[in-house]
Design a protein around this motif. Sequence first.
Motif, PDB file in Angstrom:
ATOM      1  N   ASN A   1      10.635   1.591  -3.449  1.00  0.00           N
ATOM      2  CA  ASN A   1      10.538   2.732  -4.368  1.00  0.00           C
ATOM      3  C   ASN A   1       9.997   3.984  -3.692  1.00  0.00           C
ATOM      4  N   ILE A   2      10.780   5.060  -3.774  1.00  0.00           N
ATOM      5  CA  ILE A   2      10.367   6.360  -3.245  1.00  0.00           C
ATOM      6  C   ILE A   2      10.316   7.365  -4.390  1.00  0.00           C
TER       7      ILE A   2
ATOM      8  N   MET B   1       0.841  -1.199   0.000  1.00  0.00           N
ATOM      9  CA  MET B   1       0.000   0.000   0.000  1.00  0.00           C
ATOM     10  C   MET B   1       0.878   1.253   0.000  1.00  0.00           C
ATOM     11  N   THR B   2       0.520   2.204  -0.847  1.00  0.00           N
ATOM     12  CA  THR B   2       1.293   3.439  -0.964  1.00  0.00           C
ATOM     13  C   THR B   2       1.124   4.325   0.266  1.00  0.00           C
ATOM     14  N   LYS B   3       2.234   4.855   0.757  1.00  0.00           N
ATOM     15  CA  LYS B   3       2.190   5.766   1.895  1.00  0.00           C
ATOM     16  C   LYS B   3       2.636   7.151   1.440  1.00  0.00           C
ATOM     17  N   ILE B   4       1.865   8.176   1.795  1.00  0.00           N
ATOM     18  CA  ILE B   4       2.206   9.560   1.460  1.00  0.00           C
ATOM     19  C   ILE B   4       2.882  10.205   2.668  1.00  0.00           C
TER      20      ILE B   4
ATOM     21  N   ASN C   1       1.367   1.590  -7.474  1.00  0.00           N
ATOM     22  CA  ASN C   1       1.755   0.915  -6.234  1.00  0.00           C
ATOM     23  C   ASN C   1       3.164   1.296  -5.782  1.00  0.00           C
ATOM     24  N   VAL C   2       3.469   2.588  -5.908  1.00  0.00           N
ATOM     25  CA  VAL C   2       4.733   3.107  -5.385  1.00  0.00           C
ATOM     26  C   VAL C   2       4.716   2.969  -3.861  1.00  0.00           C
ATOM     27  N   ASP C   3       5.846   2.667  -3.257  1.00  0.00           N
ATOM     28  CA  ASP C   3       5.879   2.454  -1.803  1.00  0.00           C
ATOM     29  C   ASP C   3       5.668   3.754  -1.025  1.00  0.00           C
ATOM     30  N   PHE C   4       6.530   4.747  -1.321  1.00  0.00           N
ATOM     31  CA  PHE C   4       6.406   6.039  -0.642  1.00  0.00           C
ATOM     32  C   PHE C   4       6.274   7.153  -1.673  1.00  0.00           C
TER      33      PHE C   4
END
Length: 288
Positions: A50-51, A1-4, A85-88
């Motif tokens: 991935n950021i 899940m992507t985190k902002i 689905n980028v990590d951050f």
Amino acid sequence: MTKIIWHSKTLEKEIKILHNSKINFIPTMGNLHDGHLSLIKAAKKNSFFNIVSIFVNPLQFNEKKDFINYPRTLKKDIKILKDLNVDFIFIPEKKFSSIEIEFSKIKYLNKLCAIDRPGHFEGVAKIIYKFLRLINPDLIFLGKKDYQQILVIENLIEEFEFNTAIKKLPIVREKSGLALSSRNNLISKDKLNSTKFIFKILKNLSEKIINEGLFLYEIDHFQKEIINHGADKLNYLEILNSKDLSSINSRPCKAIIFISAEFDGVKLIDNLEIKGKIKLCEEKIISF
């Protein structure tokens, strides 16, 4: 899940939790297009974390008007990155651009874009330095459209001994050949039609060098051609050594044709690598 993540200190804490996981970093100024997406998709081919950053860097703009008018599509960008689905997603606070640092090894500040954009690459270097100090990525993904910028970042990495390697990705183009840029949508439809001649001129120059050679005085013809096809201004059209942006001489080298032109006040840059090696022979650039 992507985190902002909206704050540097939060990102610093999150990275510590990763326990030395390998990291890909893709810096952007937002208004994402297929060029950006090609970097992200390339990064996702490995198993690294991935950021992606979104930060319109005020330090690299020469005019306040240009900074204000830079396209911002944050809501859309976040959706795109979540779909990938980028990590951050790192969206730094405004004060992120506050930094005092001097560089001693950065070169290429008297060439190409550095001439008519004084301070631009220093501004880029300061923010990239801050990103690299904070994230310490294993890989940073950059597009070859900003080739001079890549060389500046290579200098930066060398000077401060960052353990980060650069992944250079090909230029992504529209069907017309125009290199994708966040600024393209600031150009009127009439002028946008003229921009296709940028890549056409790059190809014609490259083909002439490869097939029959190019006398130095003939570059003037190509410079006039871009104006005749609708550019408001030509900032430069140069053929330089791809290793260090030095002028072509009698020593064989890999080379790139660089161009910068303005349409509706919007500055567009592009470049094209010449296949094989070239050299200067009696005022004529030849390929072999």
